[in-house]
Scaffold this motif. Structure first.
Motif, mmCIF file in Angstrom:
data_model
loop_
_atom_site.group_PDB
_atom_site.id
_atom_site.type_symbol
_atom_site.label_atom_id
_atom_site.label_comp_id
_atom_site.label_asym_id
_atom_site.label_seq_id
_atom_site.Cartn_x
_atom_site.Cartn_y
_atom_site.Cartn_z
ATOM 1 N N GLU A 170 0.829 -1.193 -0.074
ATOM 2 C CA GLU A 170 -0.074 0.154 0.045
ATOM 3 C C GLU A 170 0.891 1.293 0.044
ATOM 4 N N THR A 221 -2.399 5.441 2.110
ATOM 5 C CA THR A 221 -3.608 4.282 2.188
ATOM 6 C C THR A 221 -3.245 3.475 3.412
ATOM 7 N N LEU A 247 -5.764 2.740 6.609
ATOM 8 C CA LEU A 247 -6.400 1.475 6.670
ATOM 9 C C LEU A 247 -6.031 1.061 8.187
ATOM 10 N N ARG A 248 -4.827 1.571 8.518
ATOM 11 C CA ARG A 248 -4.521 1.182 9.896
ATOM 12 C C ARG A 248 -5.356 2.075 10.971
ATOM 13 N N ARG A 255 -8.396 2.873 10.431
ATOM 14 C CA ARG A 255 -9.700 2.015 10.449
ATOM 15 C C ARG A 255 -9.608 1.096 11.258
#
Lengths: 131, 269
Positions: free
Chosen positions: B150, B154, B158-159, B161
């Motif tokens: 990634e 991003t 994501l982390r 999230r």
């Protein structure tokens, strides 16, 4: 009273509540008292009307007043969610890195929450740190 | 004199057998507290100046957190003091009448309600129990990092999230444990009332307040109840329990249309 080994719950910060409650003593936490005298107790329409809506608004105002620092912290934690620069582009990643570095610096200064709050208040959600 | 004074109500109680007012108490305006009697009931009242407690003045004062704290504590102090002489029905802050006659009329009018309520809470005491947790104690085990391939932005997103989902899981777990604590405590209570979590700044705590309930406990079980809080604290070391009280029955004297409030649904950050 009881606590796990690896943290210090619930930490009483200075300046907010007067003193923690003591079992069997007169309860003295301001939060406990306001919770009860403003929200509980029997309601009778007296002659001098401070209507319930006022009281509800009042408690909201108090929460806003005392919560501002914590709310700012929340905003600080969530700032990335509102940041359009995260959606795409290498240039945006550079900006992000710059922002993160700045953020880390602020956190190390212990002023992160306040600064983020100021940023949001003053400029809304935008990239204010282009240099 | 009455032109400039109003009658502030603190509580309603049965007329004390010895007929003496709670002489040692002073109220929200440092005024002496007295009793207004009618219909076998006594209102615990004080005379307060309209210049400070009239409608407009009151509204202005209420904006002032220091004034509010001082006055709310005074209001509570009188109710608490009166409760030492017999069971009381606490009145909501800022219940004001033009004069004592209006208070007597109100006592007459609501006599049945008051009498029934006093009977319901007689020999019972309100205890507050709050439960705090450190969210970290309830977090799932960390997953393997999934950053591979990634872009940094991003991966970061994501982390974050994943962290948010973990927070929700932690909150759910903590709330479930708090429910277990509540169920144990409720077994000793004749009634319970759930309050929203207190503001972290006002109540000066860190972490999450996953329990903030009131329990109406028979006086004979008071010691058992507080001992149970201690026991539960040991049984659930990840939840810090704090008991407050004994309180006058603030949370149990409203008409019985009490809505059982759910545990907080939002996940604090």
């Amino acid at each position: 009273m009881n606590q796990s080994s690896d943290w210090n719950p619930p930490v009483r910060r200075t300046g907010a509540a007067r003193e923690p409650d003591r079992r069997g003593a007169e309860p003295s936490s301001l939060a406990d008292i306001l919770e009860r005298v403003l929200d509980k107790g029997i309601v009778i329409a007296g002659d001098i009307q401070i209507n319930l809506l006022d009281i509800e608004l009042l408690t909201i105002k108090i929460r806003l007043l005392v919560a501002s620092v914590d709310r700012a912290k929340e905003m600080g934690i969530d700032w990335w969610e509102h940041d359009p620069s995260l959606s795409s582009g290498a240039r945006d990643v550079l900006e992000e890195n710059e922002r993160l570095r700045r953020r880390v610096g602020e956190l190390e200064d212990g002023r992160g929450a306040r600064r983020e709050d100021d940023d949001h208040e003053d400029h809304g959600v935008e990239r204010e740190d282009e240099r | 004199m009455n032109g400039s004074l109003a009658t502030w109500l603190y509580a309603v109680t049965a007329v004390p057998e010895d007929g003496t007012p709670p002489r040692e108490l002073t109220g929200v305006a440092d005024e002496p507290v007295r009793l207004v009697e009618a219909a076998g009931l006594a209102a615990v009242v004080g005379s307060v100046p309209l210049e400070d407690f009239g409608e407009d003045a009151l509204r202005d004062h209420l904006e002032d957190l220091e004034w509010l704290e001082r006055t709310a504590r005074a209001h509570h102090r009188v109710i608490n003091g009166a409760a030492r002489h017999g069971q009381v029905i606490p009145l909501r802050f800022a219940t004001l009448y033009h004069d004592d006659d209006r208070v007597r009329a109100m006592l007459q009018e609501r006599r049945d309600d008051f009498t029934a309520t006093l009977r319901r809470v007689a020999g019972r005491t309100e205890w507050g129990v709050k439960g705090y947790v450190d969210p970290r104690s309830f977090l799932p085990d960390p997953d393997e990092p999934t950053d591979a391939g990634e872009s940094p932005g991003t991966a970061y997103l994501l982390r974050r999230r994943a962290q948010r989902q973990d927070q929700e899981t932690a909150h759910l777990r903590a709330t479930e444990r708090a429910e277990e604590v509540h169920a144990s405590l409720a077994a000793l209570a004749v009634a319970t009332a759930a309050h929203p979590p207190q503001d972290t700044a006002l109540a000066a705590y860190e972490g999450w307040m996953v329990l903030n309930n009131s329990y109406l406990v028979p006086d004979a079980l008071g010691a058992e109840f507080t001992a149970l809080v201690t026991d539960l604290g040991e049984r659930y070391p990840a939840i810090t329990l704090e008991v407050s009280g004994p309180w006058p029955p603030y949370s149990f004297t409203a008409p019985p249309n009490r809505v059982e409030e759910a545990q907080p649904e939002e996940t604090p950050s």
